[in-house]
Design a protein around this motif. Structure first.
Motif: not given
Lengths: 126, 141
Positions: A1, A22, A40-41, A48, A83
């Motif tokens: 995130m 990541c 956001n990922h 995320s 998620h």
């Protein structure tokens, strides 16, 4: 995130050069996507990080990894990634980015059909 | 219909399901029938394959009454929850992701043995229904 250093008060300058790493695949990703939205990922593995509290909207103290578990479709046809946080089991939904990994997206979309809980031959008679 | 594989063949990496002691042995909520908020079907409380029936077997709609532990009745929302998408556990068991229409919360629930197979299939095929998105995704590979 998104990373620790992002400053929402100054989105024009700080976000453009801001990156995050990541937590799953280690890819360094720019925080701002190509269409101007905030990521956001990770676009490569779709993992995320639980930094936003879904219920209250503020920052979350969990900061754990979130794995993509399914694809949801909105009424207008847009795809959302669901998620799940591996630590606290919170579920969140986020819109799909244009440069997200299409192979992983399609794999998640057809995953239920790989192991159906009932024989699919019965649907041929309908 | 949900497959419960024997414990030996289940994938070893997954964390055990959280221990649930609320209302389980007392036979309270488990045997309580309810009326579905979506299709008004009278649903018996006992379901094959699960100890906690939490959605209507006909239309898959649910009610936002539990917070974390199934059966705790701790949520004050009581909004209607619609089936949003289908997810799969590593051992192949299907989960319905429910979305609360009133507060926006998400929750994942195992399917029960008497769930409507056609409704489950429609939910699982929803990402593939719009050929535009799925087709462009396949072309991009």
């Amino acid at each position: 995130m998104s990373s620790n250093h992002a400053q929402p008060s100054n989105p024009d300058n700080s976000l453009k050069i801001d990156t995050f790493t990541c937590v799953w695949c280690g890819l360094t990703v720019s925080t701002l996507a190509a269409d101007g939205r905030r990521r956001n990922h990770c676009p490569s593995c779709l993992h995320s990080r639980h930094v936003l509290d879904q219920a209250e909207g503020g920052p979350s103290e969990c900061r754990s990894r979130m794995t993509p578990i399914s694809i949801a479709v909105l009424r207008n046809g847009d795809w959302m990634v669901i998620h799940r946080c591996v630590r606290c089991d919170t579920l969140t939904s986020n819109p799909v980015c244009t440069d997200d990994n299409q192979l992983i997206l399609m794999r998640m979309a057809v995953r239920p059909l790989a192991q159906p809980p009932f024989p699919l031959e019965a649907f041929g008679d309908l | 219909m949900p497959r419960r594989k024997p414990a030996s063949s289940r994938s070893g990496g997954r964390r055990e399901q959280r221990h649930k002691d609320v209302l389980h042995g007392q036979g309270q909520h488990r045997s309580q029938p309810f009326r579905c908020v979506g299709c008004r079907l009278d649903v018996p409380g006992s379901a094959p394959g699960t100890a906690h029936r939490n959605h209507c077997p006909n239309c898959l709609a649910s009610l936002h009454v539990d917070r974390r532990v199934p059966g705790d009745r701790a949520a004050s929302c009581r909004g209607r929850m619609e089936a949003l998408s289908m997810s799969v556990r590593p051992d192949g068991e299907w989960l319905i992701v429910h979305h609360c229409l009133s507060c926006g919360a998400l929750s994942a629930n195992r399917i029960a043995g008497d769930d409507n197979a056609l409704a489950l299939m429609r939910l699982a095929l929803r990402p593939l229904r719009d050929s535009k998105v799925a087709g462009s995704a396949l072309l991009a590979l």
